[in-house]
Design an enzyme around this catalytic site. Structure first.
Site, PDB file in Angstrom:
ATOM      1  N   ARG A  43      -1.382   8.541 -44.457  1.00  0.00           N
ATOM      2  CA  ARG A  43      -1.810   9.298 -43.280  1.00  0.00           C
ATOM      3  C   ARG A  43      -0.962  10.562 -43.128  1.00  0.00           C
ATOM      4  O   ARG A  43      -1.483  11.650 -42.845  1.00  0.00           O
ATOM      5  CB  ARG A  43      -1.676   8.425 -42.024  1.00  0.00           C
ATOM      6  CG  ARG A  43      -2.678   7.295 -41.949  1.00  0.00           C
ATOM      7  CD  ARG A  43      -2.645   6.627 -40.592  1.00  0.00           C
ATOM      8  NE  ARG A  43      -1.824   5.445 -40.542  1.00  0.00           N
ATOM      9  CZ  ARG A  43      -2.283   4.194 -40.579  1.00  0.00           C
ATOM     10  NH1 ARG A  43      -3.564   3.972 -40.710  1.00  0.00           N
ATOM     11  NH2 ARG A  43      -1.460   3.169 -40.489  1.00  0.00           N
ATOM     12  N   ASP A 102     -16.622   5.238 -36.823  1.00  0.00           N
ATOM     13  CA  ASP A 102     -16.413   3.831 -37.119  1.00  0.00           C
ATOM     14  C   ASP A 102     -17.560   3.038 -36.487  1.00  0.00           C
ATOM     15  O   ASP A 102     -18.104   3.444 -35.455  1.00  0.00           O
ATOM     16  CB  ASP A 102     -15.072   3.338 -36.562  1.00  0.00           C
ATOM     17  CG  ASP A 102     -14.591   2.072 -37.256  1.00  0.00           C
ATOM     18  OD1 ASP A 102     -13.690   2.169 -38.114  1.00  0.00           O
ATOM     19  OD2 ASP A 102     -15.127   0.980 -36.948  1.00  0.00           O
ATOM     20  N   CYS A 117      -9.304  -0.323 -51.062  1.00  0.00           N
ATOM     21  CA  CYS A 117      -8.343  -1.410 -50.840  1.00  0.00           C
ATOM     22  C   CYS A 117      -8.782  -2.664 -51.589  1.00  0.00           C
ATOM     23  O   CYS A 117      -8.349  -3.769 -51.269  1.00  0.00           O
ATOM     24  CB  CYS A 117      -8.175  -1.695 -49.349  1.00  0.00           C
ATOM     25  SG  CYS A 117      -9.692  -2.204 -48.518  1.00  0.00           S
TER      26      CYS A 117
END
Length: 394
Positions: A210, A248, A338
């Site tokens: 980030r 999201d 991930c």
């Protein structure tokens, strides 16, 4: 102690310190072993290999713990492992960071245990029958070492079903965490929902990424996809982004993100928060002719196993193709996976295919990985799951 004897030719990985013994490798079991019980593992010649924890309901039948026969697996052994894990991470807890992964399962010789510190609270997940047996002991050691206000368990994962364990959520020690625990990461304030948020409440594994991505956003328009509670968004605003659109599918994530933007005093007029399926929204942006300077794609795990890798590769390719089409020359894409089943070279190839389909020429200008509180044991490459690429459109 009960003995597990491996089949001939099935002991190589165990000798090489890999912590998993699959059920198909077991030749013989001496004794009546209960799930979660410590066993001694031997080869066909009955030479000692390691101590481990057995579970006949799991495909990973033995999770190996200790290769020195002199080191008995007792209370002192478990407490020492917890102490070592925390000692290795204490330097990460600073005035600007009070959230850190304390224990990372196999990487810390505690297979099936995740523990994350969020300010004064600890969130843990128990994935294995062996850890379930010593959970109280581990909680006691965490209390002794860190004196938290409370320890909360979020063990509601599919992996527990494979271990023959029911879900287990609730306070293990101390206070129930508030609806939102206030933490600091990279000097930015976050409100973290430990009880109802995703996984253990917050993704510490993207802390460095980030910060690094934010170095490229000053004066830019950024799109943050799969934004969750706003890690990339908030770092971008602190670094001087001109506008950020955050997307999201979770209403809770969007509400938490809005609260975090306000809590840090960032200009809310420069922020657009969208609750939507990301792929659908990217398609809408493309149809509307929208363009961005920087795009972040940080999706959930698409490939939970090697058997799903081919399907996942197509999903990653399509997602990144849609993202790349929203960038013009000089635009940057920070894209992540991930999925432990996908290595970095495969991920690069997938992004190259996505660029080809999008009609874009690209450069890879930076690689991202998981931070040091998510270490990778040399004998357990499966622990290396997070990888990312910073891509420039030419």
């Amino acid at each position: 102690m009960n003995k597990i004897i491996l089949q001939k030719g099935k002991d190589k990985a165990a000798w090489q310190l890999h912590p998993w013994v699959f059920s198909g490798a077991i030749g013989k079991i001496n004794g009546r072993v209960q799930p979660g019980e410590v066993v001694a593992v031997y080869n066909i010649e009955e030479e000692f290999i390691a101590y481990g924890v057995y579970n006949n309901t799991s495909r990973v039948a033995v999770r190996l713990l200790e290769w020195n026969p002199a080191n008995e697996i007792n209370e002192d052994w478990w407490r020492l492992r917890v102490r070592k894990s925390i000692q290795n991470r204490k330097h990460l807890l600073t005035a600007d960071n009070d959230a850190v992964r304390l224990i990372f399962a196999e990487a810390d010789f505690l297979p099936g245990l995740i523990a994350d510190k969020y300010a004064d609270y600890i969130s843990i997940q128990v994935h294995s029958a062996g850890i379930e047996q010593v959970k109280g002991l581990i909680v006691d050691e965490l209390v002794n070492l860190l004196q938290p206000k409370g320890i909360y368990e979020r063990s509601d994962l599919k992996s527990r079903e494979y271990e023959g364990l029911p879900d287990s959520n609730g306070v293990l020690w101390g206070e129930l965490p508030p609806d939102f625990v206030e933490i600091l990461e990279n000097g930015i304030h976050y409100k973290v929902n430990i009880i109802d948020g995703q996984k253990s409440g917050f993704y510490c594994d993207q802390r460095e990424n980030r910060f690094l991505t934010a170095q490229y956003v000053k004066g830019k328009r950024m799109l943050d996809c799969f934004c969750y509670s706003g890690g990339f968004t908030l770092n971008a605003f602190r670094a001087g982004a001109d506008e950020v659109v955050s997307v999201d599918s979770s209403a809770l994530a969007i509400d938490t993100l809005k609260e975090n933007v306000k809590y840090n005093g960032f200009d809310e007029t420069k922020h657009v928060a969208v609750q939507s399926d990301v792929n659908k929204y990217l398609r809408q942006l493309g149809e509307g002719g929208e363009k961005f300077d920087v795009i972040v794609l940080d999706p959930p795990k698409y490939a939970p196993s090697r058997s799903t890798l081919e399907k996942a590769s197509r999903a990653y390719k399509d997602l990144n193709r849609r993202g790349l089409m929203l960038l013009e020359s000089g635009g940057l894409l920070a894209t992540f996976s991930c999925s432990g089943a996908m290595d970095i070279e495969t991920f690069k190839q997938v992004i190259a295919w996505a660029a080809l389909d999008a009609g874009k020429e690209i450069q890879f200008i930076r690689q991202f990985s998981q931070p040091e509180d998510h270490p990778v044991r040399a004998s357990f490459s499966e622990g290396e799951y997070l990888k990312g690429l910073l891509v420039r459109v030419l």
